[in-house]
Structures are given as structure tokens and as C-alpha cells.
Design an enzyme around this catalytic site. Structure first.
Site, PDB file in Angstrom:
ATOM      1  N   LEU A   1       0.816  -1.209   0.000  1.00 60.43           N
ATOM      2  CA  LEU A   1       0.000   0.000   0.000  1.00 60.43           C
ATOM      3  C   LEU A   1       0.851   1.260   0.000  1.00 60.43           C
ATOM      4  O   LEU A   1       0.316   2.369  -0.168  1.00 60.43           O
ATOM      5  CB  LEU A   1      -0.919   0.015   1.231  1.00 60.43           C
ATOM      6  CG  LEU A   1      -1.688  -1.287   1.520  1.00 60.43           C
ATOM      7  CD1 LEU A   1      -2.527  -1.134   2.787  1.00 60.43           C
ATOM      8  CD2 LEU A   1      -2.569  -1.671   0.333  1.00 60.43           C
TER       9      LEU A   1
ATOM     10  N   TYR B   1       2.574  10.742 -11.809  1.00 58.19           N
ATOM     11  CA  TYR B   1       2.041   9.815 -10.817  1.00 58.19           C
ATOM     12  C   TYR B   1       1.439   8.589 -11.501  1.00 58.19           C
ATOM     13  O   TYR B   1       1.703   7.445 -11.094  1.00 58.19           O
ATOM     14  CB  TYR B   1       0.981  10.516  -9.970  1.00 58.19           C
ATOM     15  CG  TYR B   1       0.283   9.602  -8.987  1.00 58.19           C
ATOM     16  CD1 TYR B   1       0.971   9.027  -7.930  1.00 58.19           C
ATOM     17  CD2 TYR B   1      -1.079   9.323  -9.124  1.00 58.19           C
ATOM     18  CE1 TYR B   1       0.327   8.185  -7.024  1.00 58.19           C
ATOM     19  CE2 TYR B   1      -1.736   8.485  -8.217  1.00 58.19           C
ATOM     20  CZ  TYR B   1      -1.022   7.923  -7.178  1.00 58.19           C
ATOM     21  OH  TYR B   1      -1.664   7.101  -6.286  1.00 58.19           O
TER      22      TYR B   1
ATOM     23  N   LYS C   1       2.688   4.597 -11.230  1.00 57.96           N
ATOM     24  CA  LYS C   1       1.798   3.517 -10.806  1.00 57.96           C
ATOM     25  C   LYS C   1       1.718   2.427 -11.874  1.00 57.96           C
ATOM     26  O   LYS C   1       1.646   1.229 -11.563  1.00 57.96           O
ATOM     27  CB  LYS C   1       0.407   4.073 -10.506  1.00 57.96           C
ATOM     28  CG  LYS C   1       0.288   4.756  -9.161  1.00 57.96           C
ATOM     29  CD  LYS C   1       0.495   3.764  -8.015  1.00 57.96           C
ATOM     30  CE  LYS C   1       0.191   4.345  -6.662  1.00 57.96           C
ATOM     31  NZ  LYS C   1       0.418   3.377  -5.558  1.00 57.96           N
TER      32      LYS C   1
ATOM     33  N   ASN D   1     -10.925   7.538  -5.972  1.00 55.80           N
ATOM     34  CA  ASN D   1     -10.765   8.250  -4.707  1.00 55.80           C
ATOM     35  C   ASN D   1     -11.347   7.410  -3.577  1.00 55.80           C
ATOM     36  O   ASN D   1     -12.515   7.018  -3.620  1.00 55.80           O
ATOM     37  CB  ASN D   1     -11.488   9.597  -4.765  1.00 55.80           C
ATOM     38  CG  ASN D   1     -10.864  10.527  -5.778  1.00 55.80           C
ATOM     39  OD1 ASN D   1      -9.740  10.978  -5.604  1.00 55.80           O
ATOM     40  ND2 ASN D   1     -11.576  10.801  -6.865  1.00 55.80           N
TER      41      ASN D   1
ATOM     42  N   HIS E   1     -44.235  14.837  36.808  1.00 58.23           N
ATOM     43  CA  HIS E   1     -44.160  14.626  38.252  1.00 58.23           C
ATOM     44  C   HIS E   1     -45.341  13.760  38.711  1.00 58.23           C
ATOM     45  O   HIS E   1     -46.345  13.641  38.004  1.00 58.23           O
ATOM     46  CB  HIS E   1     -44.161  15.971  38.977  1.00 58.23           C
ATOM     47  CG  HIS E   1     -43.031  16.871  38.564  1.00 58.23           C
ATOM     48  ND1 HIS E   1     -41.711  16.501  38.694  1.00 58.23           N
ATOM     49  CD2 HIS E   1     -43.019  18.123  38.017  1.00 58.23           C
ATOM     50  CE1 HIS E   1     -40.933  17.474  38.258  1.00 58.23           C
ATOM     51  NE2 HIS E   1     -41.709  18.473  37.820  1.00 58.23           N
ATOM     52  N   PRO E   2     -45.249  13.157  39.886  1.00 54.37           N
ATOM     53  CA  PRO E   2     -46.351  12.315  40.378  1.00 54.37           C
ATOM     54  C   PRO E   2     -47.684  13.057  40.374  1.00 54.37           C
ATOM     55  O   PRO E   2     -47.776  14.216  40.785  1.00 54.37           O
ATOM     56  CB  PRO E   2     -45.910  11.970  41.803  1.00 54.37           C
ATOM     57  CG  PRO E   2     -44.412  12.006  41.744  1.00 54.37           C
ATOM     58  CD  PRO E   2     -44.101  13.139  40.812  1.00 54.37           C
ATOM     59  N   GLY E   3     -48.724  12.384  39.844  1.00 52.42           N
ATOM     60  CA  GLY E   3     -50.057  12.953  39.796  1.00 52.42           C
ATOM     61  C   GLY E   3     -50.333  13.851  38.614  1.00 52.42           C
ATOM     62  O   GLY E   3     -51.478  14.255  38.379  1.00 52.42           O
TER      63      GLY E   3
END
Length: 368
Positions: free
Chosen positions: A53, A103, A107, A132, A279-281
Site C-alpha cells: 500500500l 504519478y 503507478k 478516490n 411529576h407524580p399525579g
């Protein structure tokens, strides 16, 4: 199995090594920029497979293209010949090999060295002419427009677009690594060139637009379609460029004497998620919808859901709690409310099938 990875500290090499190290049957031998080419023949002689690589794509002098790409590949080929063994090799080449720039020529020469090795010795070689490649750990402001845009947009830095219509051909790093590992395991016969699938086609302008939407989603809470295809892997790439101080972001909390209500995220076509407390209730709700549908999940506390049909006046009630996960679903035409019937705070998750629109709320007050 002992595996040599050249360019092990690079973008592709780093991702590959992370995958390989999860396997108990593989020992990784790394060759990096800090390694000496003089050590390469000895390394080759002791391994069973090579991922080549390493490469050069932005040197100061043109000759460095050929030293880092073609000459290094020839050194590996010569080392295999000298060893008298067959050591399969994967080469990460480039679609630039079809072009006559320095390049690309370097290669292409690297490919030819491997093809000659194959013709002379039948040593297995597998050449990837990669387009890419994008994904996590790719270096921004180097040679990847995806990495550069992801980094700059996520950090409020400017990006430069000369022509938004310029096409981009992309493959994701996970698909590259998966293909590499598959070839290593299977050693396909009569195969010299290997393609990675899927290949994604987009443009520079479309790429930038999508990344901007990713960034905006934290404010709008509208998530993109990140569960599949190109958008899925692009989003993963985008967030991989976030710094640790960006891992979290605030949400708006609506609070009154009953408790709190917080929207978490919204989708473009599948509704939104939120949670609330009571909340409760306390009783919340007391309305009906013509079309809107909701799913409630009590994750803490005890709840009583009340329902009343707005035409027939039929009623029903459902009791649920966080101890036993259970969805309670609202139905159009039925008024509904939820009461905290426990002694502690109640916490409820909520999904609605559509994003709340204050101009068309589809929420009509009606006592249960």
C-alpha cells in the site's frame, strides 16, 4: 499467517491493520516511512502475504514518484524471486495509471513489475486501480477532497470550489479493506485486476451540499437519510473528523410545572423523536389528532393512558411502567392523555410519525 503491510501508517494501511489485528490467526509486519528499504528483502522472505500500500503522490520532485511507487514495487518483486517462494501480493494502484502524468506513469510501472513477476513465476498478484478512497482517518488538506471538505466544514473553515459540476468517483475504505481481506482469504485464480464495489458517483458541489446539511442537522435536528448507501458512509466519514469537544451538542429543554419536554431528532419523512417527564399525579395530553400517530414508551415510572373516542364517547385505559417495556399507540379520532400514577418522576419516550408544524399542529384539545 504472517502478513506484510507496506504503508501501514497511511490511510488505507491504518484501516487495514485495525481489521487484521482482530484476527488471532494473523501476525502483522509493518513497513512504514520510517522503515529502511534495505530491510524489505528480509521482511518479504518471512511473510505469507503482502499488502503493498506504500506509495508517493505529492513529492517535491518528479523522480520521487518513481522511487516511491515503481522502484519500491520492483524491490518487493525481486525479494520474492530471491526467496524462491510464492508470496501473494495485493497492490493498491490508482485509476491514474491510465493517464500519462508522472504519478500515473509511476503507478503503471509498479503494475508492470508485478505483472512481470506473475508471468515469470505465476506468483499470485492482485492489482486494485482505486478511484478516490474516503473514510475515517483520511488526512485533510492533502489529496482527498472528501477529507478536506469534511474537516473544514465541521470546523467552520472555508472550502474552495472552482467548478461544482466536477464529477467524483468514490469508494469507501471499509469496502476496500473488505475486498482486500476477501482476496487474501480466497486467492482467486486467473484474476489480476480487482474492482471494489460499490462505486459512488457524485460531484464536488453535491458533496459539499450534503456535508453542509450534516452540519446544519445539529441545529435543525433534521437528520439526513444516513442509514443506507452513499449518505450512510459519507456521514460516518464526516463525523470521524469531529474533534472530541464536538462530540456533544445541546438541545432545547421546554420546562413547566408538569415536567420537561425535549425534542431529540427529526427525520425528513418518518417523523421525530422526543422525550418528556411528568411529576407524580401530573396528567399530560388531553387532545386528539386527525392524522398524526404517536408511540409512547414509558422508560421510568408508572403511567395510566386514558382514551376517549371523540364521536362514540367510548373510553378505555391502559396501565404501563418502565419495568415492562410496552408501546402505547395513539389512534386518530381518539382523545388521549397520560398520567403519572407512581410515586417518582415518570420519563417517557415519544415518536410521532410527522414533524411538529406549529402552523398545522393537528392537535385538538378534548377532555378524556
Amino acid at each position: 499467517m504472517k502478513v506484510l503491510v507496506t504503508g501501514a501508517d497511511g490511510f488505507i494501511g491504518k484501516n487495514l491493520c485495525v481489521t487484521l489485528r482482530c484476527r488471532d490467526d494473523i501476525e502483522i509486519v509493518k513497513f512504514t516511512r520510517e522503515s529502511s528499504s534495505a530491510d524489505l528483502p528480509g521482511l518479504v522472505a518471512g511473510v505469507d502475504f503482502i499488502f503493498h500500500l506504500a506509495g508517493v503522490n505529492r513529492p517535491k520532485e518528479e523522480k520521487a514518484f518513481f522511487e516511491g511507487n515503481a522502484d519500491l514495487t520492483k524491490l518487493i518483486c525481486d525479494a520474492i524471486r530471491t526467496s524462491g517462494r510464492k508470496v501473494p501480493v495485493i497492490l493498491s494502484s490508482s485509476i491514474q495509471a491510465e493517464r500519462m502524468n508522472p504519478y500515473g506513469r509511476s503507478k503503471l510501472q509498479a503494475e508492470m513489475h508485478l505483472l512481470n513477476l506473475y508471468m515469470e513465476t505465476e506468483n499470485p498478484v492482485y492489482i486494485y486501480r482505486l478511484p478516490n478512497v474516503f473514510g475515517k482517518w483520511c488526512k485533510p488538506n492533502y489529496n482527498s477532497v472528501v477529507a478536506t471538505f469534511c474537516h473544514n466544514i465541521s470546523h467552520d473553515l472555508p472550502i474552495q470550489i472552482n467548478d461544482p459540476s466536477v464529477p467524483l468517483t468514490l469508494v469507501h475504505i471499509d469496502d476496500v479493506v473488505s475486498s482486500f481481506v476477501g482476496v487474501m482469504s480466497e486467492l482467486p485464480k486467473e484474476t489480476l485486476y480487482v474492482d471494489v464495489e460499490p462505486v459512488y458517483q457524485t460531484t464536488v458541489g453535491e458533496l459539499a451540499d450534503q456535508l453542509v446539511q450534516f452540519k446544519k442537522s445539529r441545529e435543525s435536528l433534521v437528520v439526513e437519510a444516513v442509514g443506507d448507501g452513499f449518505v450512510r458512509v459519507l456521514y460516518a466519514t464526516y463525523i470521524s473528523h469531529l474533534s472530541p469537544d464536538q462530540f456533544n451538542y445541546p438541545l432545547k429543554k421546554h420546562e413547566d410545572p408538569r415536567g420537561v419536554f425535549v425534542e431529540m431528532l427529526k427525520t425528513k419523512d418518518s417523523g421525530q423523536f422526543s422525550f418528556f417527564t411528568a411529576h407524580p399525579g401530573i396528567t399530560r395530553g388531553g387532545h386528539y389528532h386527525h392524522v398524526k400517530n404517536e408511540k409512547f414508551l414509558v422508560i421510568k415510572g408508572k403511567a395510566r393512558f386514558g382514551f376517549r373516542h371523540i364521536v362514540s364517547d367510548e373510553t378505555c385505559e391502559i396501565f404501563t411502567s418502565g419495568e415492562q417495556p410496552e408501546i402505547v399507540e395513539t389512534v386518530p379520532g381518539w382523545s388521549h392523555d397520560i398520567t403519572n400514577v407512581g410515586e417518582d418522576e415518570m420519563v417517557v419516550m415519544l415518536w410521532a410519525n410527522e414533524n411538529f408544524n406549529p402552523e398545522k399542529p393537528d392537535t385538538v384539545a378534548y377532555k378524556v
